[in-house]
Write an enzyme that holds these catalytic residues in place. Structure first.
Site, short mmCIF file in Angstrom:
data_model
loop_
_atom_site.label_atom_id
_atom_site.label_comp_id
_atom_site.label_asym_id
_atom_site.label_seq_id
_atom_site.Cartn_x
_atom_site.Cartn_y
_atom_site.Cartn_z
N TYR A 14 0.81 -1.22 0.00
CA TYR A 14 0.00 0.00 0.00
C TYR A 14 0.84 1.28 0.00
O TYR A 14 0.29 2.38 -0.07
CB TYR A 14 -0.94 0.02 1.20
CG TYR A 14 -1.95 -1.10 1.17
CD1 TYR A 14 -2.96 -1.12 0.23
CD2 TYR A 14 -1.87 -2.16 2.07
CE1 TYR A 14 -3.89 -2.15 0.18
CE2 TYR A 14 -2.79 -3.20 2.04
CZ TYR A 14 -3.80 -3.19 1.09
OH TYR A 14 -4.71 -4.22 1.04
N HIS A 19 -4.69 6.16 -1.07
CA HIS A 19 -5.29 6.11 0.27
C HIS A 19 -4.24 6.29 1.38
O HIS A 19 -4.60 6.57 2.51
CB HIS A 19 -5.99 4.76 0.44
CG HIS A 19 -7.39 4.84 0.95
ND1 HIS A 19 -8.12 6.01 1.06
CD2 HIS A 19 -8.22 3.87 1.39
CE1 HIS A 19 -9.32 5.75 1.53
NE2 HIS A 19 -9.41 4.46 1.75
N ASN A 67 -10.38 1.46 7.36
CA ASN A 67 -11.76 1.47 7.85
C ASN A 67 -11.88 1.28 9.35
O ASN A 67 -12.97 1.44 9.90
CB ASN A 67 -12.58 0.41 7.12
CG ASN A 67 -12.71 0.69 5.65
OD1 ASN A 67 -12.26 1.72 5.15
ND2 ASN A 67 -13.30 -0.23 4.93
N ASP A 92 -6.50 11.44 2.72
CA ASP A 92 -6.71 11.69 1.30
C ASP A 92 -8.10 12.27 1.08
O ASP A 92 -8.99 12.09 1.90
CB ASP A 92 -6.55 10.38 0.52
CG ASP A 92 -7.53 9.30 0.96
OD1 ASP A 92 -8.48 9.03 0.21
OD2 ASP A 92 -7.36 8.75 2.07
N ASN A 113 -14.15 6.44 4.66
CA ASN A 113 -14.41 5.44 5.70
C ASN A 113 -13.48 5.53 6.90
O ASN A 113 -13.87 5.21 8.02
CB ASN A 113 -14.38 4.03 5.11
CG ASN A 113 -15.58 3.77 4.23
OD1 ASN A 113 -16.67 4.30 4.47
ND2 ASN A 113 -15.40 2.98 3.20
#
Length: 189
Positions: A14, A19, A67, A92, A113
């Site tokens: 990631y 994100h 989340n 973001d 989220n």
């Protein structure tokens, strides 16, 4: 004590995805400050503690996935007895173009989220935010788009933006937040 929370997802896969811009900016900021960093682990979060302007500051990267960020933030807020007014969340924002940012004193999660979970866990929307633009490709599923890496050109734009945001965060520690917003917020370009 201030809490600076950068949002993202844990794991190499990631890094530098849209994100994860909260993680990316915190790493950039601390590297520019030439601070010797040793991340500690607590409550599913990586954190680093330092002093800025005579005040304790915690930098936090929640490791419970985007989340569930609020679960981690809530534990840090309670354990370290941090006032809601001393929280700044860096995330973001799909509604801002790459190269843009916005400071907000409060507000809704706007469909994000990670922010939604923070609001749920700390029972308020009254925390400060630094929202960094990641643009939006409406032809793509949002959940796929936010997990994509930035293009080479976008990374150049972000590097310039991050240099500016270092000044914004520096001023955050010394300036009233409404003055900070007046000084730095600008139209989406």
């Amino acid at each position: 004590m201030k809490l600076i929370v950068g949002l993202g997802n844990p794991g190499k896969e990631y890094e530098w995805t849209r994100h994860n811009i909260g993680f990316s900016f915190i790493d950039y900021y601390l590297s520019k400050k030439n601070i010797s960093i040793i991340w500690k682990s607590k409550f599913q979060g990586l954190y680093f503690e330092t002093n800025i302007n005579g005040e304790k500051v915690l930098f936090l990267k929640p490791q419970a996935y985007m989340n569930l960020s609020g679960i981690v933030v809530e534990k840090f807020v309670h354990f370290f007895k941090i006032k809601i007014s001393d929280i700044l969340v860096i995330s973001d924002d799909l509604d801002l173009n790459v190269g843009n940012y916005k400071l907000k004193e409060r507000g809704s999660c706007g469909g994000h989220n990670g922010l939604r979970n923070i609001e749920l866990c700390i029972h308020t929307r009254e925390y400060k935010r630094l929202k960094i633009g990641i643009s939006n490709d409406k032809s793509r599923e949002t959940k796929d788009y936010v997990l994509e890496s930035f293009s080479k050109d976008e990374k150049k734009v972000l590097n310039d933006l991050f240099s500016e945001l270092v000044n914004v965060l520096d001023d955050y520690f010394y300036t009233d937040f409404s003055l900070l917003m007046n000084r730095y917020n600008r139209k989406n370009r």
